[in-house]
Scaffold this motif. Structure first.
Motif, PDB file in Angstrom:
ATOM      1  N   VAL A 182       0.775  -1.276   0.231  1.00 11.27           N
ATOM      2  CA  VAL A 182      -0.071   0.140  -0.175  1.00 11.27           C
ATOM      3  C   VAL A 182       0.911   1.394  -0.025  1.00 11.27           C
ATOM      4  N   PHE A 183       1.932   1.403   0.709  1.00 12.24           N
ATOM      5  CA  PHE A 183       2.926   2.286   0.875  1.00 12.24           C
ATOM      6  C   PHE A 183       4.286   1.426   0.896  1.00 12.24           C
ATOM      7  N   ALA A 184       5.240   1.869   0.159  1.00  9.99           N
ATOM      8  CA  ALA A 184       6.387   1.095  -0.160  1.00  9.99           C
ATOM      9  C   ALA A 184       7.196   1.201   1.312  1.00  9.99           C
ATOM     10  N   ALA A 185       7.732   0.033   1.552  1.00  9.29           N
ATOM     11  CA  ALA A 185       8.656  -0.014   2.946  1.00  9.29           C
ATOM     12  C   ALA A 185       9.963   0.262   2.300  1.00  9.29           C
ATOM     13  N   GLY A 186      10.400   1.443   1.990  1.00  7.64           N
ATOM     14  CA  GLY A 186      11.707   1.910   1.589  1.00  7.64           C
ATOM     15  C   GLY A 186      12.138   1.482   0.133  1.00  7.64           C
ATOM     16  N   LEU A 187      11.214   0.882  -0.634  1.00 10.48           N
ATOM     17  CA  LEU A 187      11.981   0.308  -1.757  1.00 10.48           C
ATOM     18  C   LEU A 187      10.690   0.310  -3.030  1.00 10.48           C
ATOM     19  N   VAL A 188      11.007   1.298  -3.872  1.00 10.43           N
ATOM     20  CA  VAL A 188       9.861   1.319  -4.849  1.00 10.43           C
ATOM     21  C   VAL A 188      10.618   0.363  -6.334  1.00 10.43           C
ATOM     22  N   ARG A 189       9.456  -0.060  -6.877  1.00 12.71           N
ATOM     23  CA  ARG A 189       9.724  -0.714  -8.056  1.00 12.71           C
ATOM     24  C   ARG A 189       9.394  -0.584  -9.429  1.00 12.71           C
ATOM     25  N   TYR A 190       8.729   0.569  -9.445  1.00  6.64           N
ATOM     26  CA  TYR A 190       8.446   1.383 -10.821  1.00  6.64           C
ATOM     27  C   TYR A 190       7.814   2.823 -10.453  1.00  6.64           C
ATOM     28  N   ARG A 191       8.189   3.557 -11.560  1.00  5.27           N
ATOM     29  CA  ARG A 191       7.555   5.189 -11.738  1.00  5.27           C
ATOM     30  C   ARG A 191       6.078   5.138 -11.346  1.00  5.27           C
ATOM     31  N   GLY A 192       5.847   5.768 -10.265  1.00  2.07           N
ATOM     32  CA  GLY A 192       4.429   5.631  -9.884  1.00  2.07           C
ATOM     33  C   GLY A 192       3.987   4.804  -8.746  1.00  2.07           C
ATOM     34  N   ASP A 193       5.107   3.905  -8.128  1.00  2.00           N
ATOM     35  CA  ASP A 193       4.690   3.150  -7.023  1.00  2.00           C
ATOM     36  C   ASP A 193       4.474   4.110  -5.816  1.00  2.00           C
ATOM     37  N   THR A 194       3.973   3.751  -4.833  1.00  2.00           N
ATOM     38  CA  THR A 194       3.283   4.744  -3.787  1.00  2.00           C
ATOM     39  C   THR A 194       4.506   4.566  -2.689  1.00  2.00           C
TER      40      THR A 194
END
Ligand code: FAD
Ligand code: FES
Ligand code: FES
Lengths: 892, 290
Positions: free
Chosen positions: A246-258
């Motif tokens: 729901v909210f990334a825990a320190g790591l995002v995996r795409y442009r647009g990730d929350t």
């Protein structure tokens, strides 16, 4: 300002968009917002008689002007006539574009009451519709004058609903602006939630101390992060794959990730620049495509899939190598398609509130029961504590099967104990939502000297993006459909869904099948040519027929109307080809061609249970209620299921009150996807209707042929009044019988299949590479058209999306994130469509019906490429066929 | 809340502009300004805090006037106003462009001057106006100056407009009575589409020979360009032969980019095709006239 004839004073900043003033200050929410950038036209109103995008007009410039919105139409005779014309012609599906269409048309009709098609196209060119394919809108505008003194709509009588071209049961609010979509209502005290999205495709981040931010923005109530999620910080379509946070825990995996979400007073959260947030980024290298993700040593996106292969779907039957070695003719090729955006005109929106220990989520969705499970999961509460109330849905096409606002607003409302609403901007809708899988396909097929197919080999790599979403479904569905609707004794197919740092690919009308059809149908053209057969006759020769076994080993005993489709097209095929030949004989830079393509589509989930339950009740005081949990996202299930249940009970549709898709009030009808609602929920509705009828007949001690009527709250059976002491009810449940596929893809994955064939006639400009579509002829075997007008609407809308896939649409993260650069067909891009409905009844379906939603889109792109090939010999292998790619193909 | 001014006279507007502590956002039809705001909002960029100077109420700017040797197009003239105006034939290209900008709503609000001031490489107004040798009139409290369009637009989103100036009008010198003009736009779809390439031409061919050809190409360089080499080559040519004169070398000065809409090579090539077609199309009425 004069609004709909009434003087209105508005206190708002002079630069406020007129659309916002109308919606928020004046409560005229019939004016829609789809982009705030002039690109969609959903906000079109008349200002001093001229159509304008209300999102581009500052309030100051409307001061003293006269504004006409959809809410003001009914009071004008021409407006009311136009509304009736829209209903009668089926010109509104989801209805989200409808207010804008109506107002744009009003500008034209005021000066030209009986306009020509070309004038309608010019006038409506600035309003996008993603559902209808525009043709019925054009018809409605042209015919509006004839509705000036037309009587009100007559609904079908008892027993005559099935097969009737009945106007949508939910149509009126769509033409008068009363429909309530995700962004149209929320409690007055609702807080506003705005997610902060990753601008990077792959990065680690830390969020520092937010205290200064709160100090600077007193209206900011909370910055929600992963730590605030009370339950499981993950969602996903599959019960065992909740891989998207729901909210990334320190790591995002795409442009647009929350990253997190800002919650507070609307003005406050909108005033915050992301740059003010204490986010520290560590940008990581991104896996930009499946090639990179599959390369040896590539880092794994998720530990769970070390090789980045999310799923592999297979199909194997017979001995392909021997078959192809012995084939008289073999054709092969490689194709590549891009990301396609759903581009529903309504961006994701909704609101949530906590009611004691329950949470209530009102949102635009295709799948309320899946939303319910997700919300319960992320809040860590029992499912019984969740209520999902679907709002009207302004288009879905698969994109609103995944949750969007739902988990975020649920967490916010739960934690803050305040109602919370959210509306995605167009840009964030496009960046964050799922897409059609880009596919890289290589395929090979062979036939014998007579043109009979002998073997087929298919390898598909599908870019499934950063999270699983529907990736496994796509990989499962593709191999089963990869041979197309043809007899294929030997086949070997593999489809892999590969994880990358791209937007998650999910469900989009056809679940990967349209991409495969492009490859498959190109091969048939080549083989037909090699065998010296007409391209249409080649397909007739090889088409599946009743009683044939598919490559998955399933014998389809009923409702295989493909040959009928092709035969229905044959005369048009010959005429159109002769026309093209004549045009080509005249010479010139335009080359004319006609193409053909077929498709099949398994209705419902692949080899999996997907039940639906419907309920209809009759209370002693005569109130007849149809409880229908299927979400109508514009495709028409509310109308179609009503038509089915009405004829099953034996009472006219007008007698039914509707209770729609509220998880507290209706039973689970399953999701609106996989073209399943007419077939699966339709059968459940039939059973429910029959059950109620049986109960009534039993109560009245009447025979099966008895005629029912409801008059002033009294139930009449064969004219005899029957008093009810207690309510009667009928419940119907249906789960289509399937046999799961084994490791070789053998099984009976679907209870029934839709079949279709389409022709495309077009001209290619050989100097510019542009393609002008002249006509599409579509023949679809729908089993039974419960409502032919709605079926045509699905076909035309599917064709429009097929045109977009073929010629226009390519989503590139960071580059085509708005409807200015991402081009979907406009009213001038969809040619005349001829519909031919074939009805080869499906015994399992209600009155013989099966699905149509997705089948409509599948054959269009391959038919267009077949026509380009016919016109020029050019082989389109890179999709979409933008002009520069067509020109390139012309030269190779 | 930011300051918002909507003056009713030019003098008032110029005074406001001169007195502004920081350059305000100039707002005409808003069809570039508001989309830019939406783009910023989507990614949480800082909201535009500039004061707004709304030019739409300034008296006397919304008309197209015949001033003897030229036409004057005021800053308030919209695409729709231009599209529907009765103007001499040399405006046909510009008017055709007006009918191809966005959709009807954008044409009803967007102004021609806004299009030029926004200075997008794909601005549809620029090639036809270059071909008409249009001049931009700029006004400020310091006075009025006139710049040729070529001197006004400096680059992608850059113009010669000074911080205390407004663009108030376009001056279009008259062409000869028999001049013809046209515009060709290549886009990927029917409506609401940014040009991949567009070309404009004004031809004067009294007596059956081209005396003056003015041609411009847009979306193939940072700023749309005239084609002096081709124009020279066309002089003295019979209109019916004009299309054959166009050679890729005439477009050597362009520097198209590749982007989501098309490749650079494609643009270069399509420009040649469009020019040839436009010249061929324009030759038809000329031949009748000759
Ligand atoms: C959906 C859509 C489709 C479009 N399609 C096209 C298209 O096909 N072709 C095309 O060329 N354009 C297109 N545009 C862009 C736009 O419509 C034009 O550029 C328009 O002409 C801008 O005029 P405006 O009055 O709306 O300007 P505004 O948005 O008000 O202003 C534009 C810019 O010019 C400045 N400005 C405006 N007037 C003046 C002035 N008098 N003096 C100094 N500065 C000024 C503003 O400060 C701003 O920077 C499209 C826009 C939209 C929303
Ligand atoms: S919301 Fe105004 S055009 Fe899309
Ligand atoms: S009906 Fe037009 S967008 Fe849905």
């Amino acid at each position: 300002m004069l609004v709909n004839g009434t003087a209105r004073d508005v206190a708002a900043a002079p630069e406020t968009r007129l659309s916002l003033v109308l919606r928020d200050a004046l409560g005229l929410v019939g004016t829609k917002s789809g982009c705030d950038a002039g690109d969609c036209g959903a906000c079109t109103v008349l200002l001093d008689g001229k159509q304008v995008c209300a999102c581009l007009v500052p309030l100051a410039q409307a001061e003293g002007g006269a504004v006409l919105t959809v809410e003001g139409l009914a009071a004008l005779s021409l407006g009311a006539a136009l509304q009736r014309a829209f209903l009668a012609h089926g010109a509104a599906q989801c209805g989200f574009c409808t207010p804008g269409m109506l107002l744009a048309a009003m500008e034209l009709l005021a000066v030209e009451p009986r306009p020509a098609v070309a004038a309608v196209e010019v006038a409506l060119g600035g309003v996008l519709c993603r559902c209808t394919g525009y043709r019925k809108i054009i018809d409605a505008v042209c015919a509006a004058h004839s509705f000036l003194d037309a009587p009100a709509v007559v609904l079908p009588a008892a027993g005559a609903a099935v097969g009737a071209r009945m106007p949508r049961a939910d149509g009126q609010p769509k033409v008068d602006g009363a429909e309530v979509y995700g962004a149209d209502a929320a409690p007055a005290d609702a807080l506003w939630l705005r997610p902060v999205r990753s601008p990077h495709a792959h990065a680690r981040f830390t969020l520092g101390d937010c205290a200064p931010l709160y100090a600077r923005h007193p209206g900011l109530v909370r910055v929600l992060t992963a730590a605030d999620v009370p339950g499981r910080n993950g969602f996903g379509i599959y019960p065992d794959i909740k891989d998207q946070a729901v909210f990334a825990a320190g790591l995002v995996r795409y442009r647009g990730d929350t990253v997190c979400a800002l919650v507070g007073e609307r003005a406050a959260v909108e005033a915050i620049a992301v740059a003010e947030l204490p986010i520290v980024w560590e940008v990581l290298p991104a896996l930009a495509d499946p090639g990179a993700a599959l390369a040896p040593g590539a880092p794994a996106l998720h530990d769970r899939w070390p090789d980045n292969v999310l799923t592999t779907g297979r199909l194997a039957c017979g001995d392909v190598d021997a078959a192809l070695a012995g084939a008289a003719h073999v054709a092969e090729g490689a194709w590549q398609t891009g990301f396609v955006e759903h581009a529903y005109i309504e961006p994701e929106a909704g609101w949530a509130r906590r009611v004691g220990d329950r949470i209530e989520v009102h949102a635009s969705t295709q799948a309320p029961y899946m939303d319910l499970e997700e919300v319960a999961g992320v809040l860590g509460i029992p499912q019984s504590a969740v209520r999902i109330v679907p709002t009207a849905c302004g288009g879905g096409f698969g994109g609103k099967l995944d949750v969007a606002v739902q988990p975020m607003i649920a967490v916010a409302a739960w934690v803050l104990r305040r109602p919370v609403r959210a509306v995605w901007t167009r840009g964030e809708s496009m960046a964050s939502s799922t897409k059609r899988h880009p596919a890289r396909i290589t395929a090979r097929a062979g036939c014998d000297a007579a043109g009979r197919l002998v073997g087929f080999e298919f390898e598909g790599v599908y870019d499934t993006g950063a999270y699983a979403s529907w990736g496994p479904t796509v990989a499962g569905r593709v191999p089963a459909h990869s041979t197309g609707p043809y007899r294929m004794p030997h086949a070997r197919s593999r489809a892999r869904a590969v994880l990358t740092n791209n937007p998650p690919s999910g469900a989009f009308r056809g679940f990967g099948v349209p991409q495969a059809a492009i490859a498959q149908e190109a091969l048939w053209d080549k083989l037909a040519d090699a065998a010296g057969l007409d391209r249409l006759e080649f397909r007739v020769l090889n088409a599946l027929r009743r009683g044939d076994a598919t490559a998955t080993g399933q014998v389809i005993a009923h409702s295989v109307g493909l040959v009928e489709c092709l035969e229905a097209l044959r005369p048009r095929w010959r005429e159109l080809r002769a026309e093209a030949a004549r045009a080509n004989a005249r010479g010139g830079l335009l080359r004319h061609g006609v193409g053909v393509a077929c498709m099949w589509y398994g209705i419902g989930n692949t080899g999996m249970s997907n039940p639906s339950t419907m309920r209809v009740t009759l209370a002693p005081e005569g109130r007849l209620v149809f409880h229908n949990g299927a979400v109508d996202i514009g495709q028409g299930s509310t109308s179609v299921l009503l038509q089915v249940v009405a004829d099953a009970v034996g009472l006219p549709v007008a007698d039914f009150a509707l209770v729609l898709g509220d998880t507290d009030l209706t039973a689970d009808a399953g999701k609106t996807s996989a073209s399943r609602q007419t077939f699966v929920s339709g059968r459940a509705a039939l059973e429910a209707g029959l059950a109620l009828r049986d109960a009534i007949l039993l109560r009245a001690n009447a025979g099966p042929e008895a005629r029912l009527a409801l008059e002033a709250g009294r139930l009449l059976v064969d004219g005899r009044a029957i008093a009810l002491e207690a309510p009667l009810e009928g419940i119907g449940r249906f789960d289509p019988p399937t046999v799961p596929m084994d490791a070789d893809g053998q099984g009976s994955p679907y209870a029934t299949y839709g079949f279709a064939a389409q022709l495309a006639a077009l001209a290619v400009d050989t100097e510019l590479g542009t393609v002008r579509l002249d006509r599409i002829v579509a023949a679809h075997d729908v089993g039974r058209a419960i409502n032919p007008m709605l079926v045509e609407g699905q076909i035309e809308g599917g064709i429009a999306q097929g045109i977009g896939l073929a010629l226009l649409e390519e989503y590139l993260p960071g580059r085509t994130e708005n409807l200015h650069d991402y081009l979907i067909p406009t009213i001038g891009d969809v040619p005349v469509i001829e519909n031919i409905l074939i009805e080869d009844p499906e015994p399992l379906g209600p009155y013989g019906a099966k699905g149509i939603g997705e089948p409509a889109l599948v054959p269009t792109a391959p038919a267009i490429f077949s026509a380009i090939r016919d016109a020029t010999g050019a082989e389109i292998t890179r999709v979409p066929a933008l002009p520069h790619r067509v020109l390139e193909a012309l030269r190779t | 809340m930011t300051a918002y001014h909507r003056p009713g006279t030019l003098a008032e507007a110029l005074a406001l502009l001169a007195a502004a502590p920081a350059p305000p956002l100039l707002l005409a039809g808003g069809t570039d300004v508001y989309p830019a705001r939406a783009g910023a909002a989507a990614w949480g960029r800082a909201p535009d805090a500039r004061a707004v100077l709304d030019l739409s109420a300034i008296a006397g700017l919304a008309s197209i006037e015949d001033r003897g040797d030229h036409h004057r197009i005021g800053a308030g003239v919209t695409w729709a106003g231009l599209r529907d105006a009765a103007l001499p034939a040399w405006f046909d290209g510009l008017r055709a462009a007006a009918g191809k900008v966005g959709g009807a709503q954008v044409q009803n609000r967007g102004t021609l001057l806004g299009n030029l001031c926004n200075a997008s490489p794909a601005a549809d107004g620029v090639p036809p106006l270059l071909a008409l040798d249009a001049t931009v009139e700029l006004a400020g409290v310091r006075g009025v100056r006139r710049l040729s369009l070529g001197a006004f637009i400096l680059g992608n989103r850059r113009t010669a407009l000074a911080a205390d100036e407004l663009a108030v009008a376009l001056l279009v010198p008259k062409a000869s009575a028999e001049a013809v003009a046209g515009f060709e736009k290549l886009g990927a779809r029917a409506y609401l589409v940014i040009s991949i390439v567009m070309v404009a031409a004004v031809l004067e061919a009294p007596g059956g020979r081209i005396a003056r050809a003015r041609l411009a190409v847009g979306a193939c360089s940072e700023v749309a360009q005239r084609l002096p080499a081709l124009e020279a080559a066309l002089e003295g040519v019979a209109p019916a032969e004009a299309a054959q004169v166009v050679q890729p070398a005439h477009l050597a000065g362009l520097a198209p980019i590749g982007d989501v809409r098309a490749t650079a090579d494609y643009r270069q090539e399509a420009a040649v095709v469009l020019l040839r077609r436009l010249l061929a199309r324009l030759a038809a009425p000329l031949r009748v006239a000759a």
